[in-house]
Design an enzyme around this catalytic site. Sequence first.
Site, PDB file in Angstrom:
ATOM      1  N   LYS A   1     -45.586  16.960 -48.575  1.00 50.66           N
ATOM      2  CA  LYS A   1     -46.204  16.165 -47.509  1.00 50.66           C
ATOM      3  C   LYS A   1     -47.234  15.241 -48.153  1.00 50.66           C
ATOM      4  O   LYS A   1     -48.296  15.678 -48.590  1.00 50.66           O
ATOM      5  CB  LYS A   1     -46.882  17.081 -46.484  1.00 50.66           C
ATOM      6  CG  LYS A   1     -47.468  16.306 -45.314  1.00 50.66           C
ATOM      7  CD  LYS A   1     -48.971  16.478 -45.270  1.00 50.66           C
ATOM      8  CE  LYS A   1     -49.638  15.621 -44.222  1.00 50.66           C
ATOM      9  NZ  LYS A   1     -49.821  14.215 -44.619  1.00 50.66           N
TER      10      LYS A   1
ATOM     11  N   CYS B   1     -61.187  12.245 -57.818  1.00 51.11           N
ATOM     12  CA  CYS B   1     -61.885  13.541 -57.692  1.00 51.11           C
ATOM     13  C   CYS B   1     -62.764  13.830 -58.896  1.00 51.11           C
ATOM     14  O   CYS B   1     -63.809  14.451 -58.771  1.00 51.11           O
ATOM     15  CB  CYS B   1     -60.875  14.662 -57.483  1.00 51.11           C
ATOM     16  SG  CYS B   1     -59.642  14.716 -58.784  1.00 51.11           S
TER      17      CYS B   1
ATOM     18  N   GLU C   1     -70.108  14.463 -51.944  1.00 50.69           N
ATOM     19  CA  GLU C   1     -69.156  13.755 -52.810  1.00 50.69           C
ATOM     20  C   GLU C   1     -69.080  12.299 -52.353  1.00 50.69           C
ATOM     21  O   GLU C   1     -68.716  12.036 -51.201  1.00 50.69           O
ATOM     22  CB  GLU C   1     -67.775  14.405 -52.686  1.00 50.69           C
ATOM     23  CG  GLU C   1     -66.738  13.741 -53.568  1.00 50.69           C
ATOM     24  CD  GLU C   1     -65.333  14.293 -53.349  1.00 50.69           C
ATOM     25  OE1 GLU C   1     -64.990  14.653 -52.209  1.00 50.69           O
ATOM     26  OE2 GLU C   1     -64.579  14.347 -54.333  1.00 50.69           O
TER      27      GLU C   1
HETATM   28  P1  NAP Z   1     -58.006  15.214 -46.882  1.00 46.98           P
HETATM   29  O1  NAP Z   1     -58.496  14.596 -45.646  1.00 46.98           O
HETATM   30  O2  NAP Z   1     -58.266  16.651 -47.123  1.00 46.98           O
HETATM   31  O3  NAP Z   1     -56.420  14.893 -46.924  1.00 46.98           O
HETATM   32  C1  NAP Z   1     -55.615  15.299 -47.975  1.00 46.98           C
HETATM   33  C2  NAP Z   1     -54.229  15.659 -47.464  1.00 46.98           C
HETATM   34  O4  NAP Z   1     -54.346  16.710 -46.515  1.00 46.98           O
HETATM   35  C3  NAP Z   1     -53.506  14.522 -46.752  1.00 46.98           C
HETATM   36  O5  NAP Z   1     -52.116  14.659 -46.959  1.00 46.98           O
HETATM   37  C4  NAP Z   1     -53.841  14.778 -45.296  1.00 46.98           C
HETATM   38  O6  NAP Z   1     -52.869  14.264 -44.412  1.00 46.98           O
HETATM   39  C5  NAP Z   1     -53.822  16.288 -45.277  1.00 46.98           C
HETATM   40  N1  NAP Z   1     -54.637  16.880 -44.209  1.00 46.98           N
HETATM   41  C6  NAP Z   1     -55.624  16.319 -43.468  1.00 46.98           C
HETATM   42  N2  NAP Z   1     -56.086  17.205 -42.554  1.00 46.98           N
HETATM   43  C7  NAP Z   1     -55.382  18.340 -42.723  1.00 46.98           C
HETATM   44  C8  NAP Z   1     -55.377  19.614 -42.085  1.00 46.98           C
HETATM   45  N3  NAP Z   1     -56.220  19.903 -41.086  1.00 46.98           N
HETATM   46  N4  NAP Z   1     -54.506  20.559 -42.521  1.00 46.98           N
HETATM   47  C9  NAP Z   1     -53.673  20.293 -43.541  1.00 46.98           C
HETATM   48  N5  NAP Z   1     -53.596  19.097 -44.179  1.00 46.98           N
HETATM   49  C10 NAP Z   1     -54.453  18.150 -43.777  1.00 46.98           C
HETATM   50  O7  NAP Z   1     -58.544  14.493 -48.169  1.00 46.98           O
HETATM   51  P2  NAP Z   1     -58.794  12.944 -48.403  1.00 46.98           P
HETATM   52  O8  NAP Z   1     -60.138  12.626 -47.918  1.00 46.98           O
HETATM   53  O9  NAP Z   1     -57.654  12.173 -47.917  1.00 46.98           O
HETATM   54  O10 NAP Z   1     -58.747  12.907 -50.008  1.00 46.98           O
HETATM   55  C11 NAP Z   1     -59.857  12.830 -50.792  1.00 46.98           C
HETATM   56  C12 NAP Z   1     -60.301  14.231 -51.225  1.00 46.98           C
HETATM   57  O11 NAP Z   1     -59.356  14.791 -52.112  1.00 46.98           O
HETATM   58  C13 NAP Z   1     -61.609  14.153 -52.003  1.00 46.98           C
HETATM   59  O12 NAP Z   1     -62.446  15.208 -51.608  1.00 46.98           O
HETATM   60  C14 NAP Z   1     -61.147  14.363 -53.441  1.00 46.98           C
HETATM   61  O13 NAP Z   1     -62.127  14.864 -54.312  1.00 46.98           O
HETATM   62  C15 NAP Z   1     -60.016  15.306 -53.263  1.00 46.98           C
HETATM   63  N6  NAP Z   1     -59.152  15.270 -54.452  1.00 46.98           N
HETATM   64  C16 NAP Z   1     -59.159  16.344 -55.309  1.00 46.98           C
HETATM   65  C17 NAP Z   1     -58.389  16.307 -56.465  1.00 46.98           C
HETATM   66  C18 NAP Z   1     -58.381  17.462 -57.437  1.00 46.98           C
HETATM   67  O14 NAP Z   1     -57.474  17.510 -58.260  1.00 46.98           O
HETATM   68  N7  NAP Z   1     -59.326  18.384 -57.383  1.00 46.98           N
HETATM   69  C19 NAP Z   1     -57.617  15.175 -56.740  1.00 46.98           C
HETATM   70  C20 NAP Z   1     -57.657  14.102 -55.860  1.00 46.98           C
HETATM   71  C21 NAP Z   1     -58.423  14.161 -54.705  1.00 46.98           C
HETATM   72  P3  NAP Z   1     -53.039  12.867 -43.602  1.00 46.98           P
HETATM   73  O15 NAP Z   1     -53.104  11.804 -44.623  1.00 46.98           O
HETATM   74  O16 NAP Z   1     -51.795  12.807 -42.802  1.00 46.98           O
HETATM   75  O17 NAP Z   1     -54.292  12.994 -42.796  1.00 46.98           O
END
Ligand code: NAP
Length: 485
Positions: free
Chosen positions: A178, A287, A386
């Site tokens: 996904k 990240c 962050e």
């Molecule tokens: P996010 O809101 O958590 O979304 C990430 C993924 O999860 C997307 O596919 C999103 O789908 C989905 N999602 C959203 N709400 C969800 C829920 N309630 N249940 C299950 N899945 C759900 O994160 P983001 O803000 O887009 O991404 C940035 C974050 O990712 C930052 O905190 C960054 O540090 C972290 N990150 C971590 C790494 C690592 O390797 N540690 C690498 C890259 C990024 P939709 O798009 O359909 O909403």
Amino acid sequence: MATATAALKRMYIDGKWCAADNGRTLGVINPATEEVIEEIAYGGRAEVRRAIEAAHRAMPGWMKQSSWDRAKVLKKTAELMRERADSMARTLTMEQGKPVAEAKAEILHSADTFEWFGEEGKRAYGDVIPHSAPGKRYITLKHPVGVVGAISPWNFPITLQSRKIAPALAVGCTVVSKPASQTPLSLIQLFECMIEAGAPAGVVNLVMGPAQEIAEELLENPLCRKISFTGSTEVGKQLMRGAAEQVKRISLELGGHAPFIVFPDADPEVVAKAAVVGKFRNNGQVCIAPSRFYVHKDVEKKFAEAAVEFARNLKLGNGLDAGVEVGPMFEKKALEQTINLVEDAKKNGAKILTGGSRSKRFERGYFFEPTVLTGLSPKTKMLTEEPFAPVMPLLDFSRLDEVIQAANNTRYGLAAYVFTNDLTVAWRMGEGLEAGIIGINDPVPATPQSPFGGMKESGLGRELGHEGLEAYLETKAVSFKLRDS
Ligand code: NAP
């Protein structure tokens, strides 16, 4: 929500491309132009259930193949990705915003991940364990964990899915992927590579739709045995709670707040250049992006001058245009959050050395000027939350123990960077910092063969490296009682 068009991009379930059952679609927006570039199929729970069932049916055949045969599919995928890197990179830039050279580097790095895991799958060894009784023998066998749900964010749409799909397939698992709703297009191209490379029907499946709904099916369906999630710490925690119900295996790659520490023996201008490159890559939406810059008092002034100079000269623009070094931010919400963070810093006494606002050079697109600030009070939001933004807050320090304490004073523990030529300082920092990934004089520490992941609230488990393969394996202890003879 828009209506379907001829350009509708589909989900991939059980070896077939398909639209959403109810015909629902979603428009993908180019952050440089704010225009809808494609319509994608936007399904729901029913499609996810079918994908899980297909993955479950496909698993016995896939896990029975030899690791050498599975490696052929992975390595052919890598080859096709390299051949198509230019076109995949253009798609990635259009949906995500990063400059096309960065997008191409992402595709090539991900191709390396497929190749490396193809080989590493051949080394999913068990152990032979010395016995303690004459008639007994003990071994361990490695067993694929089962159907994997792979959820990823928008900042590295290809890299982050590759780190899940490649090791899972290498050991005989099957996958339901996904992507983030706004960046599915380059992943569709990666799926085309895997299909052409010979991934059998059901082994890899692609679903798009509302995240919560998809996650509920992955969590509640007992045929899905593992969730591998990359994204925010808040959603990671929700999934961890949901996984507890079935004691479902879970890997979490979450947020970070990386310290970047410059000691006085390092060349401040050379390090400032590395800092600017590391910070403004993908607009700070990384990240492991450095996000708190601790510079020793002796070199603080020179570092700040050089950083401002480099940041000011970065070329901002549409990532498809030649020479552009920084693209737009990913979405309007990200731009607004950045504006709020900078306003909060100003209110708390920060001085803007360069940037500080939305770029006025563009009529459309989510462009924010690369920003360097100083004089931040400890309660400034960008130092505690962050930031995920093109902001570079400069702080100072004078003692090693003091900077270790400041660097570790966060709920995150993903990455940290140290710049020094003193071996003792480097060792002490390597041992003292609470971070899963530490770059010593290295602003880009990720590679397929080294583990990647966080301590504290930055995650659980590791991707990449042999640890990244282990994440898709169960260990079975097998005990033999031999006949007396
Ligand atoms: P996010 O809101 O958590 O979304 C990430 C993924 O999860 C997307 O596919 C999103 O789908 C989905 N999602 C959203 N709400 C969800 C829920 N309630 N249940 C299950 N899945 C759900 O994160 P983001 O803000 O887009 O991404 C940035 C974050 O990712 C930052 O905190 C960054 O540090 C972290 N990150 C971590 C790494 C690592 O390797 N540690 C690498 C890259 C990024 P939709 O798009 O359909 O909403």
